[in-house]
Design a protein around this motif. Structure first.
Motif, PDB file in Angstrom:
ATOM      1  N   ALA A   1      21.930  27.495  -0.182  1.00 45.12           N
ATOM      2  CA  ALA A   1      22.306  28.131  -1.344  1.00 45.12           C
ATOM      3  C   ALA A   1      21.238  27.817  -2.389  1.00 45.12           C
ATOM      4  CB  ALA A   1      23.671  27.377  -1.797  1.00 45.12           C
ATOM      5  N   LEU A   2      20.825  26.787  -2.562  1.00 47.21           N
ATOM      6  CA  LEU A   2      19.767  26.687  -3.517  1.00 47.21           C
ATOM      7  C   LEU A   2      18.491  27.650  -3.229  1.00 47.21           C
ATOM      8  CD1 LEU A   2      19.880  22.793  -4.363  1.00 47.21           C
ATOM      9  CD2 LEU A   2      20.836  24.713  -5.812  1.00 47.21           C
ATOM     10  N   LEU A   3      18.144  27.582  -2.061  1.00 48.54           N
ATOM     11  CA  LEU A   3      17.117  28.639  -1.552  1.00 48.54           C
ATOM     12  C   LEU A   3      17.235  29.845  -1.941  1.00 48.54           C
ATOM     13  CD1 LEU A   3      14.375  28.463  -0.034  1.00 48.54           C
ATOM     14  CD2 LEU A   3      15.890  28.991   2.197  1.00 48.54           C
ATOM     15  N   LEU A   4      18.706  30.326  -1.686  1.00 50.19           N
ATOM     16  CA  LEU A   4      18.967  31.953  -2.094  1.00 50.19           C
ATOM     17  C   LEU A   4      19.178  32.089  -3.701  1.00 50.19           C
ATOM     18  CD1 LEU A   4      22.002  31.924   0.480  1.00 50.19           C
ATOM     19  CD2 LEU A   4      20.253  33.706   0.451  1.00 50.19           C
ATOM     20  N   PHE A   5      19.553  31.243  -4.323  1.00 48.61           N
ATOM     21  CA  PHE A   5      19.504  31.112  -5.669  1.00 48.61           C
ATOM     22  C   PHE A   5      18.015  31.232  -6.265  1.00 48.61           C
ATOM     23  CE2 PHE A   5      23.843  28.922  -5.524  1.00 48.61           C
ATOM     24  CZ  PHE A   5      24.403  29.954  -5.702  1.00 48.61           C
ATOM     25  N   SER A   6      17.178  30.495  -5.864  1.00 53.23           N
ATOM     26  CA  SER A   6      15.726  30.485  -6.307  1.00 53.23           C
ATOM     27  C   SER A   6      15.032  31.823  -5.947  1.00 53.23           C
ATOM     28  CB  SER A   6      15.159  29.352  -5.739  1.00 53.23           C
ATOM     29  OG  SER A   6      14.632  29.517  -4.254  1.00 53.23           O
ATOM     30  N   GLU A   7      15.421  32.856  -5.055  1.00 54.29           N
ATOM     31  CA  GLU A   7      14.893  33.979  -4.666  1.00 54.29           C
ATOM     32  C   GLU A   7      15.470  35.237  -5.135  1.00 54.29           C
ATOM     33  OE1 GLU A   7      12.992  32.095  -0.556  1.00 54.29           O
ATOM     34  OE2 GLU A   7      14.624  33.439  -0.400  1.00 54.29           O
ATOM     35  N   ALA A   8      16.631  34.767  -5.953  1.00 54.13           N
ATOM     36  CA  ALA A   8      17.147  36.057  -6.602  1.00 54.13           C
ATOM     37  C   ALA A   8      17.183  36.058  -8.082  1.00 54.13           C
ATOM     38  CB  ALA A   8      18.348  36.259  -5.976  1.00 54.13           C
ATOM     39  N   PRO A   9      16.937  36.838  -9.082  1.00 56.71           N
ATOM     40  CA  PRO A   9      17.204  36.706 -10.254  1.00 56.71           C
ATOM     41  C   PRO A   9      18.369  36.590 -10.850  1.00 56.71           C
ATOM     42  CG  PRO A   9      16.621  38.844  -9.884  1.00 56.71           C
ATOM     43  CD  PRO A   9      16.422  38.397  -8.516  1.00 56.71           C
ATOM     44  N   ALA A  10      18.532  35.981 -12.041  1.00 60.34           N
ATOM     45  CA  ALA A  10      19.932  35.740 -12.510  1.00 60.34           C
ATOM     46  C   ALA A  10      19.516  34.904 -14.090  1.00 60.34           C
ATOM     47  CB  ALA A  10      20.806  35.129 -11.815  1.00 60.34           C
ATOM     48  N   ASP A  11      20.539  35.027 -14.785  1.00 61.68           N
ATOM     49  CA  ASP A  11      20.378  34.592 -16.161  1.00 61.68           C
ATOM     50  C   ASP A  11      20.860  32.935 -16.115  1.00 61.68           C
ATOM     51  OD1 ASP A  11      19.529  36.890 -17.882  1.00 61.68           O
ATOM     52  OD2 ASP A  11      21.413  37.588 -17.207  1.00 61.68           O
ATOM     53  N   VAL A  12      21.662  32.627 -15.226  1.00 60.68           N
ATOM     54  CA  VAL A  12      22.195  31.328 -15.252  1.00 60.68           C
ATOM     55  C   VAL A  12      22.868  30.976 -13.728  1.00 60.68           C
ATOM     56  CG1 VAL A  12      24.659  32.053 -15.849  1.00 60.68           C
ATOM     57  CG2 VAL A  12      23.840  29.611 -16.331  1.00 60.68           C
TER      58      VAL A  12
END
Length: 441
Positions: free
Chosen positions: A127-138
């Motif tokens: 999950a952290l890998l996916l979040f690190s590779e997709a832009p988001a504000d939070v």
């Protein structure tokens, strides 16, 4: 590429224990992956016994109403694992697609190279890998179990750390006192990072949380009912802190406890630097919150068609003593607004305090039907749940399935159509949503 289900089945063989709280294994894996936990958007980290998911759902709704994108990590899922990972997007995030999830799982498996690691740890790394590779504000990040040594506690500097109400649950891992549980949850507080402590049901939990936050040097510290407050007034939510007062719509989620959760969510957003999102975002967000399986009114679907005509069908996955107390209070509120006999359809795990949970409904529920939990080896037999219900003063019977339990209610004579509550387990809630044909989206 293999499916995510096939990969996860292999993960089960990497560690003999389903739960083994530690940070060493996931820290090793994250380092091998190039430290994705250091390449995340601002993180709001949320721990607690009850209200974590509702608080996160409220924050997400407000952020998205304000035009921001929010990654979300929650657990457990109700129907499909993909519900745990929501990738943020302007206009509203979506559950992770199967191809991206399977690819992240495969990368984590390859880098882990067969080393011991729990399923929650390796899937959290994915999950952290996916979040690190997709832009988001939070990133809204929910603790899995506890806090101090939970796999999510690899974030060095969260934008805010939040602890929702503390209760007694998972005693085998977190301790058998409220103070011990609070101490574990307080482990997400970090030096120099804002800490938000929700209004607590137990003074001793409040004392431990405040003391731990101060001792580690977290700050600023915002304590519910001291530094911020929320209450209902004439059907509205009134929130107040040192920056002023907000007069807002009541949260869309049912139950008086959602006032506390919404107040905590607003305090967390302000503490994390999102307070200038605009009053309109707070207003629209509170009116749009969705959090399936938590005091959810099933107005349509296959199960909704099985209850006696004119009945209400409600669903909640709460399963600990304090969750039962909150749920019973919500049912009592509904009773005041419209008198109807309350019927419980319940299943509980053997690891939960079934007597403590069901005792909350003594004198409130008219009847209980206990059902099995297929596929859950730790589930109590329906006959045992019915026997426990009898001990706390509830008339009880058993049924071979959830559907059979609902159908059986039409065989009884009711002076008014009943209010039916499916409760006692998140696994049961997930099964109910799947059987109803209304899974989370």
């Amino acid at each position: 590429m293999e499916s995510s289900d096939a990969l996860m089945a292999r993960f089960l063989a990497l560690h003999p224990r389903t739960i083994d709280l530690s940070l060493g294994r996931i820290e090793r894996l994250l380092a091998a992956l190039g430290h994705p936990e250091r390449r995340l958007p601002p993180v709001i980290h949320v721990a607690g016994t009850n209200g974590k998911g509702s608080t996160i759902a409220t924050m997400r709704a407000i952020l998205e109403a304000g035009g921001l994108s929010a990654h979300v990590y929650t657990s457990p899922h109700l129907v499909r694992f993909h519900e745990r990972i929501r990738l943020g997007a302007v206009g509203g995030g979506r559950f992770v697609p199967e191809d991206r999830l399977a690819e992240a799982f495969a990368r984590c498996e390859a880098v882990n190279a067969g080393a011991p690691i729990t399923v929650f740890e390796i899937t959290t790394a994915a999950a952290l890998l996916l979040f690190s590779e997709a832009p988001a504000d939070v990133l809204l990040l929910e603790v899995g179990l506890g806090g101090r040594v939970d796999a999510t506690n690899v974030i060095d500097r969260p934008a805010c750390a939040v602890v929702t109400p503390i209760g007694r649950d998972h005693a085998e891992y977190l301790g058998d006192t409220v103070e011990a549980v609070a101490g574990e949850k307080a482990g997400i507080f970090k030096r120099g990072c804002p800490a938000v402590i929700a209004p607590q049901d137990y003074a001793q939990a409040d004392a431990v949380l405040c003391a731990r936050a101060e001792a580690i040097g977290a700050g600023p510290i915002f304590v519910g009912n001291q530094d911020f407050s929320a209450h209902e007034e004439r059907g509205r939510l009134v929130y107040q802190d040192e920056d002023g007062l907000l007069d807002l719509p009541r949260p869309r989620l049912a139950g008086r406890h959602q006032i506390v959760n919404a107040g905590t969510a607003i305090a967390a957003l302000r503490a994390a630097g999102f307070g200038d999102i605009g009053t309109e975002a707070f207003e629209a967000g509170l009116s749009a919150i969705e959090w399936p399986g938590r005091l959810q009114h099933l107005r349509r679907g296959r199960l909704a068609g099985l209850v006696p005509p004119g009945s209400e069908l409600w669903l909640d996955g709460g399963h600990n003593i304090d969750g039962g107390r909150i749920l019973a209070a919500a049912m009592a509120d509904l009773q005041e607004r419209g008198d109807a006999p309350l019927v419980l359809v319940s299943a509980l795990l053997g690891t939960k305090d079934a007597e403590g949970f069901l005792a909350n409904f003594a004198g409130l529920a008219r009847f209980l039907v206990a059902v099995p939990l297929p596929g859950q080896m730790a589930a109590r037999p329906a006959e045992e749940v019915a026997e426990i219900a009898g001990r706390v003063g509830l008339s009880a019977a058993t049924a071979p399935s959830l559907e059979a339990a609902l159908v059986s209610l039409s065989d009884r004579a009711w002076e008014r159509p009943p209010r039916v509550l499916i409760c006692g387990s998140l696994y049961l809630a997930g099964a109910a949503l799947s059987a109803n044909g209304t899974p989370p989206t």
